[in-house]
Scaffold this motif. Structure first.
Motif, PDB file in Angstrom:
ATOM      1  N   GLN A 188      54.641 -71.836  14.490  1.00  0.00           N
ATOM      2  CA  GLN A 188      55.865 -72.597  14.671  1.00  0.00           C
ATOM      3  C   GLN A 188      56.990 -71.614  14.957  1.00  0.00           C
ATOM      4  OE1 GLN A 188      55.786 -75.470  11.215  1.00  0.00           O
ATOM      5  NE2 GLN A 188      56.799 -76.746  12.752  1.00  0.00           N
ATOM      6  N   SER A 236      61.748 -77.376  18.456  1.00  0.00           N
ATOM      7  CA  SER A 236      60.525 -77.769  17.749  1.00  0.00           C
ATOM      8  C   SER A 236      59.311 -77.410  18.588  1.00  0.00           C
ATOM      9  CB  SER A 236      60.540 -79.278  17.476  1.00  0.00           C
ATOM     10  OG  SER A 236      61.639 -79.623  16.664  1.00  0.00           O
ATOM     11  N   TYR A 295      55.074 -76.217  18.197  1.00  0.00           N
ATOM     12  CA  TYR A 295      53.922 -76.043  17.309  1.00  0.00           C
ATOM     13  C   TYR A 295      52.688 -75.843  18.167  1.00  0.00           C
ATOM     14  CZ  TYR A 295      50.863 -76.860  13.263  1.00  0.00           C
ATOM     15  OH  TYR A 295      49.949 -76.707  12.238  1.00  0.00           O
ATOM     16  N   LYS A 339      53.065 -83.122  24.611  1.00  0.00           N
ATOM     17  CA  LYS A 339      51.975 -82.972  23.649  1.00  0.00           C
ATOM     18  C   LYS A 339      50.672 -82.812  24.415  1.00  0.00           C
ATOM     19  CE  LYS A 339      54.135 -85.928  20.134  1.00  0.00           C
ATOM     20  NZ  LYS A 339      53.941 -87.082  19.220  1.00  0.00           N
ATOM     21  N   LEU A 394      52.356 -78.704  20.872  1.00  0.00           N
ATOM     22  CA  LEU A 394      53.350 -79.765  20.720  1.00  0.00           C
ATOM     23  C   LEU A 394      54.734 -79.182  20.968  1.00  0.00           C
ATOM     24  CD1 LEU A 394      52.091 -81.313  17.355  1.00  0.00           C
ATOM     25  CD2 LEU A 394      51.321 -81.875  19.661  1.00  0.00           C
ATOM     26  N   TYR A 395      55.550 -79.932  21.708  1.00  0.00           N
ATOM     27  CA  TYR A 395      56.924 -79.484  21.955  1.00  0.00           C
ATOM     28  C   TYR A 395      57.854 -80.688  21.859  1.00  0.00           C
ATOM     29  CZ  TYR A 395      60.801 -76.755  23.674  1.00  0.00           C
ATOM     30  OH  TYR A 395      61.992 -76.090  23.751  1.00  0.00           O
ATOM     31  N   THR A 397      56.994 -82.434  16.650  1.00  0.00           N
ATOM     32  CA  THR A 397      55.912 -81.629  16.080  1.00  0.00           C
ATOM     33  C   THR A 397      55.452 -82.097  14.710  1.00  0.00           C
ATOM     34  OG1 THR A 397      57.510 -80.070  15.126  1.00  0.00           O
ATOM     35  CG2 THR A 397      56.703 -79.593  17.343  1.00  0.00           C
ATOM     36  N   GLY A 441      51.835 -81.901  13.864  1.00  0.00           N
ATOM     37  CA  GLY A 441      51.173 -80.606  13.996  1.00  0.00           C
ATOM     38  C   GLY A 441      50.209 -80.295  12.866  1.00  0.00           C
TER      39      GLY A 441
END
Length: 814
Positions: free
Chosen positions: A316, A323, A325, A350, A364-365, A368, A371
């Protein structure tokens, strides 16, 4: 009590001491050495300290009272210089300290690129509190500038923190996108976009040449000539295990200090953990596995059976407001599939990578929260078959029915805004469809303006059409580019301009691609559209091209290649012919053939020989003939008025002029030209993409011919009185095709789609527009007319040609 000496007062050894005091209270008399003049603190929180969000006192893990309460004798600021394993003592400036058991936790050292100027004051790493304090001091100067070399996790945290301090920050990153180890290109694009929105300049594919300055840092120079001013330069390009005392002590060291499952080194009385160790060929840099190592090491010292095993890790980014992950393995491979969700409006991306119905990687952006749930599935190997339809939407959707996007659109209120650009609500669209009997997207756009600007609402408009028309709805006959997207080529081209999209990841995110990185159909198309729309701004992506365009030669059925040097207008000379003969002899090229385009083809060249062949041809003044290109191939000519008794104009001269003017330009598909010196048409100009028939009064310009799978004669475009006018018209026609053509669409297919009348209106009737098209073509040529052979002779993409020769592998077809 046994004497336990710990070398290194970082997070790993601090956690190990906690577990040791729990597992074996009162068993060890502990002496702790630390190179820094302070005890254990949370290095993960250095970024918030640098940003001014936390104070040092807030990140201290073990204070003086903790060490005193546990009887730890601290030797902070005292570096261990050696270990005498035979006598079981460590050596430092304070003398010798005996041990029964020794723990090495020396961590890692930052890698400093050996650039000119690297030793100037102001060049620093970002590893400890002293580095932070130096950066904070510089940030207090008005207008202070920082250059961070390295766009990985640490470098971006430093950049964001310095930016928060008010500094002007530039990030230089060698790779094509930031955090390439943790993020795929799509997420990397989003992160770069968000960083730039904060005022941080991100320069990827940056080859740093030197750090400039006299008494201290003043600037950083790149190989491409770019110079960025700097008051500090932060090196964040990586770390290396700090193993010097272990090497000097004769311990087994490879990349790191080699340990077994119990964290024991090659000496049974010496244990090690942290970033300095290597376990089963792996060196860990994230804190989670280091804390696992600490637990196992403590059990080993307490004589409790335990074993450290390689673990999955997640990442992270600790930058406020961003954000990100990632976890597991998200590389592409043939035995994997992916599920991708993009929300361009919210900046959400994602991606899940699955193998045998199990999640093996996640990126993931922007959102998250799921996650850790995905990470748990990766670690446990959870079977996802029962939740496949809703898996990408996260944990909250499991066990429920699959989402119905059509129902969601149908449930929108009548006054819901569908098209933000033009302020068009749902009822305006559905009402117009019903009242006017509209059945296709273009008609809806024409009557309502919905989806007529940026196009991001197109999918909503299409769903409203399906809801309103029911079974009578017939989606647009224009097919999507590929399964990765719902958009056709024309829509993509329009949106690239409308949204000012200037990279493949930007297109895929903003147009909500269904895959993470596209496919062999869409990537070459997107690459061409970007080259055509943004000359000088977009850098051609070699990996988005097919093999022939990537290596600038034509692959043959046996895995060898053919090389075709350019011969302007079909003309050559003794020097060029001798060079071709010498190359054929030197590289034992088995076949030399005259082509239909009035050139010479060298067939059967080994891949590793290509740079050598090109170098010799370049030395004779010859450049790539682009026989592989979606671009200008040849300009075929007859001898014309200089030699032929029927010739009316200098067809050879015009052909040479056209080819020298237009070579290097990428086009949607291959383009072949011809110039015949009289109506007898010896150059076969009437079956080419563009042809010229010379007549007494000037030049008849033909276009839209074909002589391949399709056979089609050309159509007359216009007559030009002069050679200059003919050149201008042909160049304008080519540029219009470049701007309107779909990828792999030949000129004759483009002309049929857009209509000959519209083409004539633009390049014949409207002189002002014709000249604008010319200007755009000329502008793009300053970036296009670079011989790819010469570039590769000088080392560009050397990996494409060196591997097989260097490693003795057979040449295979790609």
């Amino acid at each position: 009590m046994e004497k336990l000496v710990v070398v290194g007062a970082g997070m790993a050894s601090g956690r190990a001491l906690e577990h040791i005091f729990e597992e074996a209270p009162g068993r060890f008399d502990v002496t702790l050495f630390g190179a820094e003049p302070r005890g254990n603190y949370n290095r993960l929180m250095l970024s918030p300290v640098l940003a001014g969000e936390k104070e040092y006192e807030q990140i201290i893990t073990h204070d003086a009272d903790w060490y005193r309460d546990h009887g730890v004798q601290t030797r902070f600021g005292e570096t261990v210089t050696g270990i005498d394993r035979a006598r079981k003592v460590v050596v430092s400036a304070g003398g010798e300290t005996p041990y029964d058991k020794l723990i090495i936790a020396t961590g890692s050292a930052p890698f400093i690129i050996p650039l000119p100027g690297k030793d100037l004051p102001g060049v620093m790493a970002f590893r400890d509190l002293d580095d932070v304090n130096r950066m904070v001091d510089v940030s207090k100067r008005p207008g202070a500038k920082a250059v961070v070399i390295g766009g990985g996790l640490l470098g971006l945290e430093a950049a964001a923190a310095l930016n928060a301090r008010g500094m002007e920050v530039v990030v230089l990153h060698l790779m094509g996108h930031v955090m390439e180890r943790q993020l795929d290109p799509a997420a990397g694009y989003l992160l770069q976009r968000d960083l730039e929105a904060r005022g941080i300049t991100v320069h990827c594919k940056a080859q740093t040449k030197a750090i400039l300055g006299q008494d201290r840092v003043e600037a950083v120079a790149l190989e491409d000539g770019t110079v960025y001013g700097a008051d500090i330069v932060v090196m964040a390009v990586g770390i290396r295990p700090e193993t010097r005392i272990a090497v000097d002590a004769g311990l087994h060291v490879e990349r790191g200090i080699v340990v077994n499952d119990q964290m024991v080194t090659s000496d049974p009385d010496v244990l090690a953990l942290g970033e300095c160790v290597e376990h089963e060929k792996i060196v860990y840099g994230l804190v989670a596995p280091l804390y696992d190592q600490a637990k196992i090491l403590a059990k080993t010292l307490a004589k409790v059976d335990a074993a450290f095993r390689p673990v999955q890790t997640a990442t992270q980014l600790k930058v406020t407001g961003v954000s990100v992950y990632s976890a597991g393995d998200f590389a592409d491979a043939e035995d994997r599939e992916e599920i991708v969700l993009r929300d361009a409006t919210s900046g959400i991306y994602k991606r899940l990578v699955l193998k045998d119905d199990r999640v093996i990687g996640a990126v993931l952006y922007g959102e998250t929260a799921d996650g850790p749930w995905f990470f748990d599935m990766i670690r446990k190997g959870t079977d996802t078959r029962d939740m496949r339809d809703t898996l990408i939407f996260g944990q909250a959707y499991q066990g429920g029915a699959a989402l119905d996007p059509m129902a969601a659109v149908a449930a929108l209120p009548d006054d819901a805004e569908i098209c933000g650009c033009n302020g068009v609500c749902k009822s305006a669209i559905t009402g117009t469809i019903a009242s006017k009997g509209l059945t296709d997207l273009d008609s809806v756009r024409a009557h309502t303006k919905a989806s007529a600007s940026c196009g991001s609402c197109t999918h909503l408009v299409e769903k409203l059409m399906a809801i309103t028309l029911g079974d009578s709805y017939n989606p647009a006959a224009v097919k999507p580019m590929c399964p990765c997207t719902e958009h056709d080529h024309g829509t993509v081209r329009r949106l690239i301009v409308a949204k000012e999209l200037k990279s493949i990841p930007a297109i895929m995110q903003e147009l909500e691609w269904k895959t993470s990185c596209g496919c062999a159909k869409c990537r070459p198309a997107l690459n061409y559209y970007l080259v055509a729309e943004w000359p000088g701004e977009y850098e051609d992506d070699n990996q988005s091209r097919f093999i022939n365009e990537r290596v600038h030669a034509n692959i043959q059925k046996d895995g060898t290649y053919s090389v075709v040097p350019r011969m302007w207008g079909g003309m050559t000379n003794p020097k060029e012919l001798r060079a071709i003969a010498d190359v054929a002899d030197k590289f034992a090229i088995p076949a030399v053939k005259v082509t239909g385009g009035q050139r010479i083809d060298l067939l059967g060249v080994k891949k590793e020989d290509l740079p050598g062949v090109w170098a010799d041809l370049n030395a004779a003044g010859m450049v790539s003939g682009a026989a592989y290109a979606k671009g200008l191939r040849t300009v075929k000519t007859c001898v014309g008025s200089d030699w032929c008794r029927f010739g009316t104009q200098d067809s050879t001269g015009l052909g040479v002029r056209l080819e020298k003017f237009m070579w290097g330009a990428w086009t949607p598909a291959k383009v072949k030209l011809a110039v015949s010196g009289c109506p007898r048409n010896c150059a076969e100009a009437t079956c080419k993409d563009i042809g010229v028939i010379c007549v007494d009064s000037g030049y008849d310009i033909q276009f839209a011919g074909a002589a391949g799978l399709d056979i089609k004669g050309t159509e007359l475009l216009c007559h030009a009185d002069t050679e200059d006018e003919a050149l201008e018209i042909i160049v304008a026609l080519t540029q219009l095709y470049r701007e309107q053509g779909h990828y792999l669409e030949r000129i004759y297919k483009w002309a049929k789609r857009v209509g000959n009348d519209s083409i004539k209106a633009a390049v014949v009737d409207d002189v002002a527009k014709r000249r604008q098209l010319n200007e755009r073509f000329v502008y793009s040529q300053q970036f296009a007319q670079v011989d790819p052979w010469e570039e590769r002779v000088n080392g560009k993409d050397a990996h494409e040609f060196a591997a097989m020769a260097e490693f003795g592998l057979p040449v295979a077809a790609e």
